[in-house]
Write an enzyme that holds these catalytic residues in place. Structure first.
Site, PDB file in Angstrom:
ATOM      1  N   GLY A  85       0.776  -1.231   0.000  1.00  0.00           N
ATOM      2  CA  GLY A  85       0.000   0.000   0.000  1.00  0.00           C
ATOM      3  C   GLY A  85       0.806   1.278   0.000  1.00  0.00           C
ATOM      4  O   GLY A  85       0.231   2.368   0.122  1.00  0.00           O
ATOM      5  N   ALA A  86       2.127   1.192  -0.172  1.00  0.00           N
ATOM      6  CA  ALA A  86       2.963   2.401  -0.128  1.00  0.00           C
ATOM      7  C   ALA A  86       2.671   3.338  -1.296  1.00  0.00           C
ATOM      8  O   ALA A  86       2.609   4.556  -1.120  1.00  0.00           O
ATOM      9  CB  ALA A  86       4.445   2.014  -0.120  1.00  0.00           C
ATOM     10  N   TRP A  87       2.515   2.774  -2.500  1.00  0.00           N
ATOM     11  CA  TRP A  87       2.189   3.628  -3.645  1.00  0.00           C
ATOM     12  C   TRP A  87       0.810   4.257  -3.458  1.00  0.00           C
ATOM     13  O   TRP A  87       0.600   5.410  -3.808  1.00  0.00           O
ATOM     14  CB  TRP A  87       2.268   2.833  -4.948  1.00  0.00           C
ATOM     15  N   ASP A 130      -6.797 -11.139  -9.397  1.00  0.00           N
ATOM     16  CA  ASP A 130      -5.739 -11.353 -10.375  1.00  0.00           C
ATOM     17  C   ASP A 130      -5.893 -10.348 -11.516  1.00  0.00           C
ATOM     18  O   ASP A 130      -6.884 -10.374 -12.247  1.00  0.00           O
ATOM     19  CB  ASP A 130      -5.841 -12.788 -10.900  1.00  0.00           C
ATOM     20  N   ASP A 155       3.470  -1.392  -9.980  1.00  0.00           N
ATOM     21  CA  ASP A 155       4.754  -1.822  -9.424  1.00  0.00           C
ATOM     22  C   ASP A 155       4.736  -3.331  -9.192  1.00  0.00           C
ATOM     23  O   ASP A 155       5.533  -3.860  -8.433  1.00  0.00           O
ATOM     24  CB  ASP A 155       5.027  -1.085  -8.112  1.00  0.00           C
ATOM     25  N   LYS A 195       6.243  -1.136 -14.168  1.00  0.00           N
ATOM     26  CA  LYS A 195       7.574  -1.678 -13.933  1.00  0.00           C
ATOM     27  C   LYS A 195       7.818  -2.856 -14.864  1.00  0.00           C
ATOM     28  O   LYS A 195       6.918  -3.656 -15.131  1.00  0.00           O
ATOM     29  CB  LYS A 195       7.706  -2.147 -12.488  1.00  0.00           C
TER      30      LYS A 195
END
Length: 245
Positions: A85-87, A130, A155, A195
């Site tokens: 959950g950082a982004w 998914d 990411d 990414k």
């Protein structure tokens, strides 16, 4: 694609960096000791603790947004591979999804991952989904205000098998699935950031992005470790006509 292949990156690195248990600190293997030593030296890990980010990867998105101007207040954003959950934390602030800035438009953040994601104020999460499954794409579209997004960021990565070419191909397949998602939900003029591990099929993703976006850039943020093969591909000014209909 099997669940084992498509498991998104709630990286053990991120969890350990935030919650180093006594057991982990007493790691016995040489690899674990090296990993712990690197974490202790990593300034991004320390700053993540200080600023209450769930993972050091938050600084990758912060840096890329500062340089590339990806996010704005009012944007509706899909965070692919969102765990832990950082982004999403960065996105909530950048798009003003909590309405903390009364003078700016209020945005929307939707995080999706195959893994569990702890709740975050200002974000809506779709866990255990998914992103390579068309059914997940339909769920995303149903949750988005007006069914459309201004930005898609990713990411995510498959579980590493240790076979470089195989891991690269798996991540390429995941990125291709996200491009399918962009065709259905991304607004014309929108942005797409994903990414990828640089390798033999990277040009395939670049070609697909050039077909869909007016501008393509390859980005390697300083917060991405130098030894890592990860790079980020940024497409801006989406040409999507289907989402406009």
């Amino acid at each position: 694609m099997a669940a084992a292949v498509t498991r998104l990156c709630w990286a053990p690195q991120c969890l350990r960096s935030l919650h180093m248990s006594v057991g982990v600190q007493k790691a016995k293997t040489g690899a674990e000791q090296l990993w712990l030593a690197r974490q202790r030296r990593d300034p991004y890990v320390k700053t993540a603790h200080a600023q209450n980010y769930r993972c050091r990867s938050a600084f990758k998105l912060l840096e890329m947004d500062k340089e590339q101007k990806i996010l704005q207040p009012g944007h509706h954003v899909i965070d692919c591979g969102a765990a832990p959950g950082a982004w999403s934390q960065v996105l909530v602030d950048k798009v003003n999804s909590l309405g903390k800035d009364p003078a700016a438009r209020v945005g929307f953040v939707l995080g999706v991952d195959l893994l569990h994601i702890n709740p975050l104020e200002g974000a809506v999460f779709l866990p255990k989904c998914d992103l390579t499954d068309p059914a997940t794409h339909r769920k995303i579209s149903a949750l988005l205000p007006s069914g459309q997004a201004d930005v898609i960021v990713s990411d995510m990565a498959p579980n590493a098998s240790g076979i470089k070419d195989l891991d690269h191909q798996r991540l390429v397949s995941m990125c291709l699935s996200l491009l399918d998602l962009s065709d259905s939900v991304l607004r014309p003029g929108g942005s797409f950031l994903c990414k990828i591990w640089d390798g033999g099929e990277s040009d395939l993703i670049r070609d697909k992005l050039r077909q869909r976006f007016q501008l393509l850039r390859t980005v390697k943020p300083k917060a991405s470790r130098m030894e890592s093969a990860e790079i980020y591909l940024l497409g801006k000014s989406h040409r999507n006509k289907r989402a406009a209909n």
